[in-house]
Design an enzyme around this catalytic site. Structure first.
Site, PDB file in Angstrom:
ATOM      1  N   ASP A 147       0.875  -1.159   0.000  1.00 18.84           N
ATOM      2  CA  ASP A 147       0.000   0.000   0.000  1.00 18.84           C
ATOM      3  C   ASP A 147       0.923   1.222   0.000  1.00 18.84           C
ATOM      4  OD1 ASP A 147      -2.080   1.744   0.042  1.00 18.84           O
ATOM      5  OD2 ASP A 147      -3.120   0.838   1.741  1.00 18.84           O
TER       6      ASP A 147
HETATM    7  C1  BGC Z   1      -4.982   3.320  -0.001  1.00 24.09           C
HETATM    8  C2  BGC Z   1      -5.092   2.301  -1.108  1.00 24.09           C
HETATM    9  C3  BGC Z   1      -4.947   2.990  -2.441  1.00 24.09           C
HETATM   10  C4  BGC Z   1      -3.644   3.756  -2.474  1.00 24.09           C
HETATM   11  C5  BGC Z   1      -3.411   4.481  -3.773  1.00 24.09           C
HETATM   12  C6  BGC Z   1      -3.750   4.189  -0.138  1.00 24.09           C
HETATM   13  O1  BGC Z   1      -3.793   5.244   0.766  1.00 24.09           O
HETATM   14  O2  BGC Z   1      -4.992   2.670   1.250  1.00 24.09           O
HETATM   15  O3  BGC Z   1      -6.319   1.636  -1.038  1.00 24.09           O
HETATM   16  O4  BGC Z   1      -5.040   2.073  -3.483  1.00 24.09           O
HETATM   17  O5  BGC Z   1      -3.637   4.702  -1.429  1.00 24.09           O
HETATM   18  O6  BGC Z   1      -4.290   5.533  -3.933  1.00 24.09           O
END
Ligand code: BGC
Length: 728
Positions: free
Chosen positions: A244
């Protein structure tokens, strides 16, 4: 891509190039980084031009492709369809429909030049307050896993990758970057890993996103047990794992654990304690702290993944996805996810009925939650617009008062939308601005009142068990009271519309209203969906994929701050999943706690009867067959659910567990459908921690077929003669 010879490419790569391939380019368009070729996309990989490897673009998210709808100096627009949020997709209980939604989202991604979609969200609704519950399907692992698999099949059939996330045990937003989730192996395997296991085995996603949090002491993105032993060795996953965004604290540990791609790259841009991940990987290899063969294994996996992408295949995207067709699909999906929670004969409304609409949510209708699950559609039909379009006679003076009120209030500092990464976060408006006289006047001249309660939440924060969030605010209650007394005094109905992404408290006020329609956050068509369900153009056929508890203290995690939000409560670092496998209905049913609306619940304008159950054990399957008949006056679809109750044995088991389900086709009055389902005997297993094996205990099992988890219509039994054990 047979010409794309991974071995030979790796042999030509320098150490620096290898490390670069495992790290994103930095958050595109932010912190001084250039945009990727698709503005507003969340991430991209490094191109290695010398070797003909292009940059691959990744974009969120679960309810539609999240990219910037406009680009500086470009007259074109890049809107994507806002589909219903995941919890509403799961409320359809229609896998085929959700697969089509996945395909449409995949096509939009592909046509906008996106290679990989950062969805679906596969975490569990452990309790109603996780700020991202709207992005996740259900409290039940089977439902979550099957919907995730349908979604992924859809996305990948369009030729782009899907990324089930966040692996694993990421059920709260509070301190999500470092909270340590302590959970038993049994609960982990049965509840939290299960949906990932299903999606990995059934749909073969190109990627999986590891979660921010720690799991039993280790960052998920740095856990070899999770990413290599469970995901790859046990489940046979052969895609890539990406972190993530900015997760974990050590890229070398990430690669060692089997986390191939570190996203978005350049973590030092937001965290002074971090260094350039590319340098860190290179140095670790040079210092002998990271075996180059381990690095190579990740590089090969990333290359195989890249080989599948539209970018590498040279796909020429059009920037013109079929938004018209997808608008129709967004409507269709939402039309099957609407849940009718209560109806004392108030619905459907007569065509052309005169309605007074209360609540600012009629204007500021919520299409979906905020954060990476946000969308930028061409339009959102508000509830007011939808009602007007539907042919209902909407009280004009009242609607105008609401429009003015919202406009004026949003100019005040306290209620101005706050920008958060380009998204407007709107403080909730006080609702009680109409005096009794006005409400009485409106009641005189209308046939019914429609009352909208809206809630929005999003990434980075959990919801609160307070007034204005889980509970109605005092201003909402005050207005509701006025409206109910005025309309009920004249024998007229009050109909509640819930425009929310997760359960709120309903038990204290539901007796005051005549009907409750849960429209969730239905995407760009929300208003039309609400209106068409009210007038009966849509016969509600959604059922709850998540329990509506009577009150917050009834939720098992509410027992102690240790269990939620963790300790120390002011700034938790550790959260214990104290309730073990007793999540959602598994808890309420086993411990005799009455919910407000149970898992699987949902009414219809018609009635269904169930009959002719047969249950038969054939080898490694249990075959369940029964009939559903529409005995009411409207065409409709029914979601039939099969729960299994295990015999008492060595392991404590929940009272019952969902093992199969089927939504019927549209049945006309008098029509019936024979439903045939098969349950794998292995899927009856619980995890026996004492031996580290899955165990199906011998004994007599009860098959419970019903219209909800607490409205069981038919029961049968089958027998398992001997214990069955198998390794994970
Ligand atoms: C989120 C993810 C997301 C990523 C990219 C993160 O803060 O937890 O779900 O895909 O950002 O935007």
């Amino acid at each position: 891509m047979s010409e794309f010879d991974v071995e030979s490419i790796v042999s030509q790569m320098t150490l620096e190039e290898k490390a670069k391939l495992l790290v994103g380019i930095g958050m595109p368009g932010l912190f001084g980084n250039p945009h990727s070729r698709v503005h507003g996309a969340a991430g991209a990989t490094h191109a290695i031009e010398r070797l003909g490897i292009p940059s691959v673009v990744m974009a969120d998210g679960p309810a539609g492709v999240r990219i910037s709808p406009v680009r500086e100096g470009d007259a074109r627009t890049y809107h994507a369809t806002a589909f219903p949020v995941a919890v509403m997709l799961a409320s359809t209980w229609n896998l085929e429909l959700v697969e089509r939604v996945g395909r449409a989202i995949g096509e939009e991604a592909r046509e906008y030049g996106v290679d990989v979609l950062l969805a679906p969200g596969v975490n569990i609704h452990r309790h109603p307050l996780c700020g991202r519950n709207f992005e996740y399907f259900s409290e039940d692992p089977l439902l979550s896993g099957l919907f995730a698999a349908a979604y992924v099949r859809g996305v990948q059939s369009a030729g782009v990758g899907a990324t089930p996330k966040h692996f694993a045990a990421n059920e709260q937003e509070t301190n999500r970057f470092f909270i340590d989730t302590i959970v038993s192996e049994r609960a982990l395997r049965e509840i939290y890993l299960k949906p990932f296991e299903i999606v990995v085995k059934e749909a073969k996603p190109w990627a999986v996103m590891s979660a921010y949090n720690k799991l039993n002491g280790k960052y998920c993105s740095q856990s070899e047990w999770l990413l290599t032993k469970v995901l790859r060795e046990e489940w046979g996953f052969n895609g890539i794992v990406m972190t993530d965004w900015f997760a974990g604290d050590n890229p070398v540990e990430q690669v060692k654990a089997g986390n191939d791609l570190i996203m978005p790259g350049k973590a030092y841009q937001i965290n002074p304690n971090r260094k350039d991940e590319v340098e860190e990987l290179v140095n670790a290899v040079k210092r002998g702290e990271l075996d180059e063969r381990v690095l190579d294994a990740s590089v090969k996996r990333v290359l195989k993944f890249l080989a599948k992408t539209p970018a590498l295949r040279g796909y020429r995207y059009s920037n013109q996805p079929d938004l018209e067709a997808h608008a129709g699909l967004a409507y269709e999906a939402a039309s099957e996810g609407v849940v009718l929670l209560k109806n004392n004969g108030a619905l459907p409304l007569k065509e052309g009925a005169r309605v007074a609409v209360f609540g600012t949510g009629q204007i500021e209708t919520v299409r979906g939650g905020t954060g990476s699950g946000w969308t930028y559609p061409r339009y959102v039909v508000s509830i007011l617009e939808g009602l007007r379009e539907s042919g209902l006679k909407v009280d004009g003076e009242l609607a105008e008062m609401y429009q003015k009120y919202v406009q004026e209030m949003r100019k005040l500092d306290a209620y101005k939308p706050k920008e958060f990464f380009g998204q407007p976060i709107k403080p909730r408006l006080p609702e009680d601005f109409l005096d009794t006289e006005m409400v009485n006047k409106v009641a005189e001249r209308n046939d019914a009142a429609i009352f909208v309660i809206a809630r929005v939440s999003g990434e980075g924060a959990d919801r609160l068990p307070t007034e204005g969030d889980f509970y109605l605010a005092s201003d909402e209650r005050a207005l509701l009271k006025k409206v109910c007394s005025a309309f009920h005094a004249l024998g007229k109905n009050v109909i509640m519309i819930l425009n929310i992404g997760a359960p709120i408290e309903v038990a204290s006020w539901r007796d005051d209203v005549n009907a409750i329609l849960l429209v969730w956050q239905a995407g760009q068509e929300t208003g039309r969906i609400a209106a068409d369900a009210l007038v009966g153009r849509i016969n509600p056929s959604g059922k709850l994929p998540t329990t509506f508890p009577r009150d917050w203290p009834d939720v098992p995690v509410a027992k102690s701050p240790e269990c939620y939000p963790g300790t120390p409560p002011e700034n938790p670092r550790v959260v214990k999943y104290c309730e073990g496998v007793y999540v959602g209905y598994r808890y309420y049913d086993t411990y005799g706690v009455e919910p407000a609306y149970e898992f699987g619940f949902g009414l219809s304008y018609t009635k269904f009867e169930y009959g002719n159950l047969t249950v038969e054990r054939v080898g490694d399957k249990v075959r369940v067959s029964f009939e559903v008949v529409n005995v009411g006056g409207y065409p409709g679809k029914e979601v039939a659910q099969v729960y299994v109750r295990a015999p008492k044995g060595k392991l404590d088991k929940p009272f019952q567990e969902l093992k199969a389900f089927k939504k019927t086709r549209l049945l006309k009055p008098g029509e019936s459908e024979r439903i045939e389902l098969a349950i794998n005997v292995k899927d009856l297993a619980s995890f026996d921690e004492s031996e580290g094996v899955w165990l199906v205990e011998k004994g007599v099992y009860e098959v419970r077929v019903g219209a909800s988890s607490r409205n069981i219509k038919l029961t049968g039994t089958f027998t398992i003669e001997n214990d069955i054990k198998f390794k994970p």
